[in-house]
Design a protein around this motif. Sequence first.
Motif, mmCIF file in Angstrom:
data_model
loop_
_atom_site.group_PDB
_atom_site.id
_atom_site.type_symbol
_atom_site.label_atom_id
_atom_site.label_comp_id
_atom_site.label_asym_id
_atom_site.label_seq_id
_atom_site.Cartn_x
_atom_site.Cartn_y
_atom_site.Cartn_z
ATOM 1 N N TYR A 129 0.808 -1.216 0.000
ATOM 2 C CA TYR A 129 0.000 0.000 0.000
ATOM 3 C C TYR A 129 0.846 1.274 0.000
ATOM 4 O O TYR A 129 0.356 2.357 0.315
ATOM 5 C CB TYR A 129 -0.985 0.040 1.171
ATOM 6 C CG TYR A 129 -1.778 -1.223 1.339
ATOM 7 C CD1 TYR A 129 -2.719 -1.603 0.382
ATOM 8 C CD2 TYR A 129 -1.586 -2.059 2.437
ATOM 9 C CE1 TYR A 129 -3.443 -2.775 0.521
ATOM 10 C CE2 TYR A 129 -2.298 -3.239 2.584
ATOM 11 C CZ TYR A 129 -3.230 -3.591 1.620
ATOM 12 O OH TYR A 129 -3.944 -4.742 1.752
ATOM 13 N N CYS A 130 2.130 1.143 -0.310
ATOM 14 C CA CYS A 130 3.022 2.296 -0.339
ATOM 15 C C CYS A 130 3.673 2.394 -1.718
ATOM 16 O O CYS A 130 3.793 1.403 -2.447
ATOM 17 C CB CYS A 130 4.109 2.184 0.738
ATOM 18 S SG CYS A 130 3.461 1.979 2.423
ATOM 19 N N CYS A 161 2.500 6.203 1.800
ATOM 20 C CA CYS A 161 1.529 5.110 1.904
ATOM 21 C C CYS A 161 0.098 5.613 1.848
ATOM 22 O O CYS A 161 -0.198 6.757 2.197
ATOM 23 C CB CYS A 161 1.746 4.339 3.201
ATOM 24 S SG CYS A 161 3.404 3.630 3.341
ATOM 25 N N GLU A 162 -0.794 4.685 1.401
ATOM 26 C CA GLU A 162 -2.211 4.991 1.333
ATOM 27 C C GLU A 162 -2.812 4.964 2.736
ATOM 28 O O GLU A 162 -2.162 4.617 3.708
ATOM 29 C CB GLU A 162 -2.920 3.954 0.450
ATOM 30 C CG GLU A 162 -2.423 3.927 -0.981
ATOM 31 C CD GLU A 162 -3.099 2.832 -1.786
ATOM 32 O OE1 GLU A 162 -4.071 2.251 -1.264
ATOM 33 O OE2 GLU A 162 -2.645 2.571 -2.915
ATOM 34 N N LYS A 219 -4.646 2.902 3.954
ATOM 35 C CA LYS A 219 -4.751 1.568 4.538
ATOM 36 C C LYS A 219 -3.702 1.335 5.615
ATOM 37 O O LYS A 219 -3.809 0.411 6.400
ATOM 38 C CB LYS A 219 -4.631 0.505 3.451
ATOM 39 C CG LYS A 219 -5.820 0.499 2.503
ATOM 40 C CD LYS A 219 -5.715 -0.612 1.492
ATOM 41 C CE LYS A 219 -6.934 -0.623 0.570
ATOM 42 N NZ LYS A 219 -6.882 -1.693 -0.433
ATOM 43 N N SER A 277 1.461 -1.319 8.873
ATOM 44 C CA SER A 277 0.814 -1.882 7.697
ATOM 45 C C SER A 277 -0.230 -2.890 8.141
ATOM 46 O O SER A 277 -0.198 -3.381 9.282
ATOM 47 C CB SER A 277 1.846 -2.573 6.791
ATOM 48 O OG SER A 277 2.818 -1.647 6.338
ATOM 49 N N GLY A 318 -6.299 -1.912 8.985
ATOM 50 C CA GLY A 318 -6.477 -0.872 7.976
ATOM 51 C C GLY A 318 -7.441 0.214 8.410
ATOM 52 O O GLY A 318 -8.279 0.019 9.298
#
Length: 469
Positions: free
Chosen positions: A317-318, A345-346, A348, A370, A395
């Motif tokens: 997610y990054c 990162c997003e 999430k 994460s 998340g």
Amino acid sequence: MGPSVRGPGLLLAMMALSWLGGAWAEGTCPFPDRLQYAELEESSRTMQSFPVGTTVSYVCRPGYMRIPGIPSSRTCSKDLQWLPTEQFCKERKCNHPGELVHGSVHVTDLAFGSEATFSCEEGFRLVGPDTVSCVIKNNGVDWNRDLPVCEAIACKPPPSIPHGSYTEADSYVYQMVVTYTCDQAPRGADPFSLIGPATIFCTSDEHSNGVWSEAPPQCRVVKCDDPRVENGKKKTGFGPHYSYRDSVTFECDPGYFMIGSDVITCGEDNTWSPTKPVCEKITAVVCSALKIKNGVVVPEKSVYEEGESVQIKCNAYCAFPGGAQDMTVTCQGQNTWSSLQDCTCEIKGSDSTPSINHGRVIDGQKPFYSVGDFITIECYSGYTLHGEARIQYVGENKWNPGVPTCQLSGYITAIICVIVAIVAFLAAFWVYKKFCSQNGSYTVDESCKETCILKTNVPAEMEETAQKN
């Protein structure tokens, strides 16, 4: 002559008897049906033939009872059928087992032959059978076994530890938490450190027996030496002595780069973990190890030579600002890299550690989390953990199970309540003595009664406000 006459006569007689026998057979019903719910009465069971008009009687089998208004007999009709065919016995029914405290009763039918099953809520176990059947009993029907009960899953008292104690209670039931603390060391002696989880809780095994979640901690004296790094210095962690979980952060002097971790922690074996870093002199042909936020370096080394390239891969997610998830950079000497960037990162992921009032994260804490990361939480001394100690990041800034809370232990709450009650009593006594007694005597005149009643029922803050006004 005789034999010739006897022969035809005998033949005719036999034919007549055969015809009569066939007619007789055609005018009888077959043996009455065997019914699941009833059986023939004794008198009807002895019959050998059932001509038209014959009536047989039935009685209900055990486990069944008569249906009022419906005859229990059947008659052989002209078309050689047993009538009527309507069912005249019904199944007896057991009484409903009732509610199961802290559990559930599962019943689909209460009729003879049916079953009832039982289950308990989480934290309780079934004592007795998990299934009972409705059977014949005492000329009626009833459940074949005593009904079970759900009892709370309980643990034995937690293990005692040398140089420490735990929060005691009258009993220890499912999900109850106990907190361990170390004893105060004698004056001048080194303090004890709590090694391991400060809190453990009562849970259950596969057989629903009460067990503690893990082994208790230990109270030991832990001392690490004063760490020093040549060509480097401490940024944090200054102190005269170092005990369990104390950390020190280092930085290198100008012109030097660090090989190893800049943060070391005093471990339970009286040594620093990881080992102390080394500060090497920066030269024209080397670069130090890369530290990439939210990513990893391949290959990972402590020193790279000029011209050597490495690949940087972002975590799940990054990605890099341009959207790529990996990139290659090259050592240019003098501890300088080409095109060096951090991964972003997003949503999430999460870069915030959950806030725990009166508690802390003791394992798994990271600058960025994460999906799938775990952390372990413990409460400060005097507080009890409510919830799971180990939780996982799922998340969108959510943890599973939810973030636990640290609440005052029961015995501390009780002490506070006792102190408040004593203070309130003394305050009320002082008000009564000051305004409603004369010369130490508690004889109250008429003019004081109303004032005294008001003052003993009004909080002290309101009394002070009234005096000021």
